[in-house]
Enzyme design. Structure first.
Site, PDB file in Angstrom:
ATOM      1  N   ASP A 176      -0.149  -7.682   1.617  1.00 37.84           N
ATOM      2  CA  ASP A 176       0.307  -6.290   1.548  1.00 37.84           C
ATOM      3  C   ASP A 176       1.834  -6.238   1.565  1.00 37.84           C
ATOM      4  OD1 ASP A 176       0.469  -3.561   1.586  1.00 37.84           O
ATOM      5  OD2 ASP A 176      -0.248  -3.324   3.645  1.00 37.84           O
ATOM      6  N   HIS A 207       0.814  -1.216   0.000  1.00 33.02           N
ATOM      7  CA  HIS A 207       0.000   0.000   0.000  1.00 33.02           C
ATOM      8  C   HIS A 207       0.850   1.269   0.000  1.00 33.02           C
ATOM      9  CE1 HIS A 207       0.577  -0.223   4.432  1.00 33.02           C
ATOM     10  NE2 HIS A 207       0.507   1.093   4.352  1.00 33.02           N
ATOM     11  N   SER A 238       4.804   3.161   7.739  1.00 28.20           N
ATOM     12  CA  SER A 238       4.318   1.910   7.196  1.00 28.20           C
ATOM     13  C   SER A 238       5.377   1.329   6.267  1.00 28.20           C
ATOM     14  CB  SER A 238       3.031   2.173   6.419  1.00 28.20           C
ATOM     15  OG  SER A 238       2.319   1.002   6.212  1.00 28.20           O
TER      16      SER A 238
END
Length: 242
Positions: free
Chosen positions: A128, A81, A231
């Site tokens: 992910d 992402h 992230s």
């Protein structure tokens, strides 16, 4: 980390990719556009975390937006992402290898290819994970080198101490202040079924809906977790002395 239930454990949600590496962080459900960083930690010693990288996007300056891990002299592991669907132009993406303070001694590296897991759609469905191929291999040294990936058979029992690192926010809506040091925080592994139950708190999805999937790993504790800004960065655990 990102809190769905502030009164409960804040849990760091990570996906275990096909490579069997717990090397990146995914935000909590419902917060797919927010990245994660470090809360409750301290500045990392200069001698530690030589695989940590900063992903940069072109703007008024090359802005840090996600973390990553050097897993090979020419490959970086991060979260899907972080790059999908927003990064369309490789020329707008750079990688900065381990540095103690963001922006102070940048030597940004271009990326030649992005490989996103073919089953990735949104964070909530798992898979992910993405790989970034650098245009040129980097020189491995005591300051810059790769992280060891665990075998697929490796298990991470509840309570096992692990570490999360990054340059993210130091609290909710509190940005990492200058000189933007790399932060670290120790977090214990949390059983997936407990993590899944915590993530259902305050939601109306029903407990039969699996938020924490089988390809994910949870770690974290109250006031020691990740927050907006990193992230894709590493979760590392010491196994058999390495």
């Amino acid at each position: 980390m990102l809190l769905l239930a502030p009164q409960m454990l804040s849990l760091l949600l990570l996906a275990l990719p096909v490579l069997a590496s717990p090397a990146y962080v995914a935000p909590a459900p419902g917060q797919a556009l927010q990245q994660t960083g470090i809360v409750g930690g301290q500045e990392a010693p200069r001698s530690k975390w030589p695989w940590q990288v900063s992903l940069r996007v072109r703007g008024p300056y090359w802005m840090h937006f996600c973390g990553g891990s050097l897993i090979h002299p020419q490959w970086v592991l991060t979260a899907a992402h972080c790059v999908e669907p927003d990064i369309k132009d490789l020329a707008a993406l750079r990688v900065q290898l381990r540095e103690q303070h963001l922006y102070y001694q940048d030597q940004l590296l271009p990326v030649s290819r992005i490989i996103v897991h073919p089953q990735f759609y949104i964070i909530q469905t798992g898979a992910d994970i993405a790989l970034l191929e650098l245009e040129e291999p980097v020189n491995i040294s005591s300051h810059i080198h790769t992280v060891t990936l665990p075998p697929a058979s490796e298990t991470f029992p509840p309570g096992m101490p692990c570490w999360v690192t990054g340059w993210g926010d130091v609290d909710n809506n509190v940005h990492l202040p200058p000189p933007y040091p790399l932060k670290e925080v120790e977090v214990p592994v949390v059983e997936n079924h407990l993590c899944n139950a915590e993530y259902h708190t305050g939601l109306h999805t029903g407990h039969s809906f699996q938020i924490v999937r089988d390809d994910m790993l949870c770690a974290g504790s109250e006031n020691h977790d990740s927050c907006q800004g990193d992230s894709g960065g590493p979760l590392v655990c010491k196994v058999n002395g390495t």
